[in-house]
Structure formats: structure tokens, C-alpha cells
Design a protein around this motif. Sequence first.
Motif, short mmCIF file in Angstrom:
data_model
loop_
_atom_site.label_atom_id
_atom_site.label_comp_id
_atom_site.label_asym_id
_atom_site.label_seq_id
_atom_site.Cartn_x
_atom_site.Cartn_y
_atom_site.Cartn_z
N ASN A 20 68.16 123.23 32.12
CA ASN A 20 67.30 122.05 32.10
C ASN A 20 67.83 120.86 32.91
O ASN A 20 67.21 119.81 32.92
N ARG B 128 63.45 118.59 25.81
CA ARG B 128 63.28 120.02 26.09
C ARG B 128 64.52 120.81 25.68
O ARG B 128 64.42 121.87 25.05
N SER C 292 62.93 108.31 32.16
CA SER C 292 61.82 109.14 31.70
C SER C 292 62.11 110.62 31.94
O SER C 292 61.92 111.46 31.05
N THR C 293 62.62 110.95 33.14
CA THR C 293 62.96 112.34 33.48
C THR C 293 64.07 112.86 32.58
O THR C 293 63.98 113.98 32.05
N LEU C 294 65.12 112.05 32.41
CA LEU C 294 66.25 112.45 31.56
C LEU C 294 65.82 112.60 30.10
O LEU C 294 66.27 113.52 29.40
N LYS D 234 62.82 113.41 28.95
CA LYS D 234 62.05 114.65 28.82
C LYS D 234 62.97 115.87 28.80
O LYS D 234 62.76 116.80 28.04
N ALA D 235 63.99 115.86 29.68
CA ALA D 235 64.95 116.97 29.74
C ALA D 235 65.72 117.08 28.42
O ALA D 235 65.92 118.18 27.91
N GLU E 42 62.11 105.27 35.80
CA GLU E 42 61.68 106.61 36.26
C GLU E 42 62.72 107.68 35.93
O GLU E 42 62.41 108.75 35.42
N GLN E 43 63.98 107.35 36.21
CA GLN E 43 65.08 108.29 35.94
C GLN E 43 65.25 108.48 34.44
O GLN E 43 65.50 109.60 33.97
N THR F 76 67.81 108.68 23.16
CA THR F 76 66.68 108.23 23.98
C THR F 76 66.81 106.75 24.32
O THR F 76 66.56 106.33 25.45
#
Length: 198
Positions: free
Chosen positions: A185, A44, A36-38, A40-41, A33-34, A23
Motif C-alpha cells: 500500500n 486501507r 489525504s493520500t497518506l 487513505k493508504a 493533498e499528500q 489521521t
Amino acid sequence: FMSQLLIIFVFMIFILAGRGRMTKKIAEAFPPEQASTLGKAAVRINCEIQKYLAVKTLTNLLLGLLVTAVLAVFGVRFAVVFGVLAFLFNYVPTLGAVVSVALPVLLAVFLEGSFSLKVGLVLAILTAVHVGLHRFLERRLMGKELELSPLLALFSLFFWAWLWGIPGMILAVPILAVMKIVFANVPSLRFLETMMDK
């Protein structure tokens, strides 16, 4: 065996040493922004992989215990050995179940001298245990079944068996399942996940 155990231990040390840093690395390497998306993926993917491996291991453990109990009740020799084999072989879909039912039944036929009522009962109960645990318990715990192409699973089985032998055969399908979870994902790789479907 000892040399392979040592290699596994060394790998485990390095894997555990790098745990929890992904992380932070993502946050440093990408815009907020990118990142944060990565992030979360990645979370998951991690959760889905843990769930898959936990459910599969729990189901196989229960299966191994039930196989041992059934064989012990019917007086089939090496009940514990067949229970352990059932636990390991059921990481391989379909083929693992067939082998873990066929081996004790063949031994029972050999010991009885013919296909008797006892052997028929052992066959029926072991088959019912395998089908019941896979169809009902595993699917319910998993939430959704991880459908893999049989041809792809077969190729994976041959490749990992060639590379690592029996441990490779046991790990072949879990490795494939992990890859499918990762592809599902990552938006740009979803087409690969679709190609891996049944």
C-alpha cells in the motif's frame, strides 16, 4: 509467564492510548493533498491487516474445534490440548499444519501399539480438515491469498523463535504478512512487496 503478561499489558495500554491519532498527525505533518493520500493508504492498510488477522484467527479457531471433536470421537487422549495446539500452530504456514496433525497421530500410534485402521482414519480426517479449511474457507474469506516466499517465512520463523521462543514462532508469519500488506500500500515500497512474493 506473569512478567511477560505484565509487559504485554503495559504495551497494550500504550498502544490503545495512541489509537486514532494517526489521521490527525498526518493532516498536521503534510500538505492537504499528500495528507489525504497518506490517510487513505493508512485506512486501507488498517482494514487489510484487520481482515487478515480476523480470517486467520477464525479459521484457526474452527480448525482447533474440529481437531478436538475428531480426536474426542476417536477416543484419542488430550483432545482439547491438541485442539489448542492446532489453533496456535496454524499461524505458521505448512509446518504448523504438519505438526498439529503429526502430534495426535503419533500419540494414537503409541497408545494403539501399531498403525491401525483407527490411526489411519484419524490421520486422513485431520489432513482433510486442514486442507479443506485452508484451501477453501480461508482463501474464500480472504479474497486473495497472501503469498509469501517460503525461504523468507523460514528465516522469519528462525529469527522470531530466537528472539521470543514459541510465541515468536507463532507470530513470525503474521508479522511478515502485516509487513507485506504495508509494503503493497506504499507506492515507493511496492518493490519490497514483490520481493516477498512466492
